[in-house]
Write an enzyme that holds these catalytic residues in place. Structure first.
Site, PDB file in Angstrom:
ATOM      1  N   ARG A 196      43.801  52.351  36.609  1.00 17.67           N
ATOM      2  CA  ARG A 196      42.970  53.349  37.281  1.00 17.67           C
ATOM      3  C   ARG A 196      43.737  53.827  38.510  1.00 17.67           C
ATOM      4  O   ARG A 196      44.496  53.071  39.119  1.00 17.67           O
ATOM      5  CB  ARG A 196      41.638  52.738  37.700  1.00 17.67           C
ATOM      6  CG  ARG A 196      40.815  52.226  36.516  1.00 17.67           C
ATOM      7  CD  ARG A 196      39.574  51.482  36.978  1.00 17.67           C
ATOM      8  NE  ARG A 196      38.812  50.988  35.841  1.00 17.67           N
ATOM      9  CZ  ARG A 196      39.018  49.805  35.265  1.00 17.67           C
ATOM     10  NH1 ARG A 196      39.954  48.998  35.751  1.00 17.67           N
ATOM     11  NH2 ARG A 196      38.293  49.423  34.231  1.00 17.67           N
ATOM     12  N   ARG A 215      44.753  56.645  31.266  1.00 16.90           N
ATOM     13  CA  ARG A 215      44.317  55.436  30.573  1.00 16.90           C
ATOM     14  C   ARG A 215      43.864  55.764  29.151  1.00 16.90           C
ATOM     15  O   ARG A 215      44.189  55.041  28.197  1.00 16.90           O
ATOM     16  CB  ARG A 215      43.179  54.769  31.357  1.00 16.90           C
ATOM     17  CG  ARG A 215      43.665  54.075  32.612  1.00 16.90           C
ATOM     18  CD  ARG A 215      42.513  53.710  33.534  1.00 16.90           C
ATOM     19  NE  ARG A 215      41.529  52.839  32.932  1.00 16.90           N
ATOM     20  CZ  ARG A 215      41.649  51.520  32.809  1.00 16.90           C
ATOM     21  NH1 ARG A 215      42.766  50.926  33.237  1.00 16.90           N
ATOM     22  NH2 ARG A 215      40.688  50.785  32.288  1.00 16.90           N
ATOM     23  N   LYS A 237      37.842  47.109  38.815  1.00 16.03           N
ATOM     24  CA  LYS A 237      36.517  47.702  38.701  1.00 16.03           C
ATOM     25  C   LYS A 237      35.505  46.656  38.276  1.00 16.03           C
ATOM     26  O   LYS A 237      35.793  45.793  37.465  1.00 16.03           O
ATOM     27  CB  LYS A 237      36.533  48.840  37.679  1.00 16.03           C
ATOM     28  CG  LYS A 237      35.203  49.586  37.553  1.00 16.03           C
ATOM     29  CD  LYS A 237      35.315  50.691  36.536  1.00 16.03           C
ATOM     30  CE  LYS A 237      33.982  51.420  36.374  1.00 16.03           C
ATOM     31  NZ  LYS A 237      34.051  52.467  35.351  1.00 16.03           N
ATOM     32  N   HIS A 284      42.775  59.779  36.130  1.00 16.61           N
ATOM     33  CA  HIS A 284      42.168  58.668  35.404  1.00 16.61           C
ATOM     34  C   HIS A 284      42.403  58.799  33.897  1.00 16.61           C
ATOM     35  O   HIS A 284      42.354  57.811  33.163  1.00 16.61           O
ATOM     36  CB  HIS A 284      40.662  58.609  35.678  1.00 16.61           C
ATOM     37  CG  HIS A 284      40.000  57.363  35.185  1.00 16.61           C
ATOM     38  ND1 HIS A 284      39.936  56.210  35.924  1.00 16.61           N
ATOM     39  CD2 HIS A 284      39.373  57.093  34.009  1.00 16.61           C
ATOM     40  CE1 HIS A 284      39.301  55.276  35.235  1.00 16.61           C
ATOM     41  NE2 HIS A 284      38.947  55.780  34.072  1.00 16.61           N
ATOM     42  N   HIS A 311      39.600  45.914  30.065  1.00 13.44           N
ATOM     43  CA  HIS A 311      38.258  46.110  29.532  1.00 13.44           C
ATOM     44  C   HIS A 311      37.724  44.770  29.041  1.00 13.44           C
ATOM     45  O   HIS A 311      38.481  43.843  28.759  1.00 13.44           O
ATOM     46  CB  HIS A 311      38.277  47.104  28.360  1.00 13.44           C
ATOM     47  CG  HIS A 311      38.466  48.518  28.809  1.00 13.44           C
ATOM     48  ND1 HIS A 311      38.786  49.534  27.941  1.00 13.44           N
ATOM     49  CD2 HIS A 311      38.378  49.089  30.040  1.00 13.44           C
ATOM     50  CE1 HIS A 311      38.887  50.670  28.611  1.00 13.44           C
ATOM     51  NE2 HIS A 311      38.649  50.418  29.882  1.00 13.44           N
ATOM     52  N   TYR A 361      37.238  37.561  25.166  1.00  9.70           N
ATOM     53  CA  TYR A 361      38.557  36.948  25.065  1.00  9.70           C
ATOM     54  C   TYR A 361      38.997  36.455  26.433  1.00  9.70           C
ATOM     55  O   TYR A 361      38.709  37.070  27.456  1.00  9.70           O
ATOM     56  CB  TYR A 361      39.580  37.970  24.583  1.00  9.70           C
ATOM     57  CG  TYR A 361      39.548  38.237  23.097  1.00  9.70           C
ATOM     58  CD1 TYR A 361      39.790  37.226  22.177  1.00  9.70           C
ATOM     59  CD2 TYR A 361      39.317  39.519  22.629  1.00  9.70           C
ATOM     60  CE1 TYR A 361      39.780  37.487  20.819  1.00  9.70           C
ATOM     61  CE2 TYR A 361      39.301  39.797  21.269  1.00  9.70           C
ATOM     62  CZ  TYR A 361      39.535  38.762  20.362  1.00  9.70           C
ATOM     63  OH  TYR A 361      39.516  39.018  19.032  1.00  9.70           O
TER      64      TYR A 361
END
Length: 448
Positions: free
Chosen positions: A257, A357, A284, A354, A381, A391
């Site tokens: 980001r 990404r 984030k 942005h 994410h 994970y």
């Protein structure tokens, strides 16, 4: 019941030290020379089968006539089924609130119990779990759109119509998303007040369907390889600030980001081992959920390292990789990169800072055939498997190290107009194993 037993004020004035109690009848009496030379009036009464005593003044400030008047008023209250002591407390509280309100008004503060007062306390309570920027945005939205209309109103007096009128003013300006976000924020303020014990309900819950829903628009991103190559060449030819050009050169390679890149500090970057450790609190998401989490690992390709080395010559001693020009100790502003993209002729409908990404997410999976889970993990994410468990972010380190170099190589192909060249398999290069050992050692140090 005998009353008016004290003949006059002269009787009181003639009292000598040692006199215990002077009774006027029907519960009213005087305590002479109590706490020194002062005489204190007291009134005894029975309320709900309990014996109580009310203080009604000090002689001579409260003379005989005034003491009897106060006692008569107290008797009348008892006759009406009211407790004189409770009534006095209510009067004192009312006066205290009035005085406090006047003091707050002089300081330019909102009244206690008003929407603004409660909202500011709610923001202060939640701020520790927010990023500094988000906290500023929330308070600024309330200051601009809600406080001017209902800020001084008591929460219990605010109706759904009052809140709807405030939100529709924003909606009428075309800011549908802001209007809906304001409803959500205001709803949280009311729920905060309810949790504190206020007897009210959330009026914002009644108007969720009364506002227009915004159309969800994803941030613009280039996913066409040929067009991406044009953008990469334009970035290299950017004639503005050197820092801005370097930031734009790094964004496509790092999959971060823009805020994570702009706030970078040199102490986080290990150029020798081509690794960047971004602290979890800078990523984030709610701060609270990041406590104890390891930093986010960003493997640096040879192309990214080259840009960082050029930057280090200029900003290596400042602490910040991208310091703001003219604002000591601050990083590059959030609009700088998008402004530069517009100056190069790339409209916001084509690309945003942005959006790089999304570009990487699309082309890595569709063109380079990288496993989607590996890409999502590098994007930081929340990745879930078939059983719904997240994970461990320390997985796929080896694959991520190789993927980032493969991605940078592909970007180089596009920039030099070699769009037909694709990397179908991940390249094998020597530094991966050594860098993996460095990462594992660093992760263990942070964990302990």
């Amino acid at each position: 019941m005998a009353m008016r037993l004290i003949k006059s004020d002269r009787t009181i004035q003639a009292l000598k030290p040692g006199t215990k109690r002077l009774t006027d009848g029907a519960g009213l009496y005087l305590l002479p020379f109590s706490k020194g030379d002062n005489h204190y009036w007291r009134f005894d009464y029975t309320y709900e089968s309990k014996r109580k005593t009310l203080s009604i003044g000090v002689y001579p400030e409260t003379g005989l006539a005034l003491a009897r008047e106060k006692a008569d008023a107290a008797r009348a209250s008892v006759a009406r089924g009211e407790d004189p002591s409770s009534l006095r407390k209510e009067v004192k509280q009312s006066i205290s609130k009035k005085v406090d309100a006047e003091k707050r008004a002089k300081r330019g503060e909102s009244p206690l119990g008003s929407f603004e007062e409660v909202a500011r306390r709610w923001v202060d309570t939640k701020r520790h779990g927010w990023t500094e920027g988000y906290g500023h945005v929330v308070l600024r939205r309330l200051q601009m759109h809600v406080f001017p209309l209902v800020g001084y109103a008591q929460l219990k007096d605010i109706s759904p119509k009052m809140m709807l009128d405030a939100f529709r003013k924003v909606e009428a300006c075309g800011h549908l998303d802001t209007a809906n976000r304001l409803r959500e924020i205001s709803s949280q303020v009311f729920r905060f007040a309810i949790a504190e014990g206020l007897d009210l309900r959330d009026p914002c819950a009644d108007i969720s369907d009364a506002l227009k829903k915004p159309i969800v628009r994803h941030r613009s991103a280039i996913t066409n390889p040929e067009q991406l190559g044009q953008l990469l060449r334009a970035i290299d030819e950017y004639s503005g600030s050197f820092l801005v050009r370097c930031a734009l050169q790094l964004l496509p390679h790092l999959m971060l980001r823009s805020s994570e890149l702009r706030m970078a500090e040199w102490k986080e970057i290990d150029l020798d081992n081509r690794l960047w450790y971004i602290p979890a609190e800078r990523m984030k998401g709610p701060k609270i959920s990041k406590m104890g989490k390891p930093p986010h690992l960003v493997p640096l390709s040879t192309q990214a390292v080259s840009v960082f080395e050029d930057l280090f010559e200029l900003t290596g001693r400042t602490g910040l990789v991208f310091p703001s020009q003219g604002r000591l100790g601050r990083c590059m502003s959030e609009n700088t990169l998008n402004v530069a993209l517009r100056a190069m002729g790339f409209d916001s409908s084509i690309v945003t800072s942005h959006g790089f990404r999304a570009t990487a997410r699309t082309l890595l999976v569709e063109v380079l055939r990288i496993d989607e889970s590996i890409v999502e993990m590098q994007l930081a994410h929340s990745v879930k498997d078939a059983l719904g468990t997240a994970y461990n972010r320390t997985q796929f380190i080896h694959q991520r190290l190789e993927m980032m170099q493969s991605w940078s190589d592909y970007l180089e192909d596009l920039k030099h107009n070699r769009a037909k060249i694709v990397h179908p398999t991940l390249p094998k290069f020597t530094p991966v194993t050594d860098r993996l050992k460095v990462f594992e050692k660093r992760r263990e140090e942070i964990a302990t």
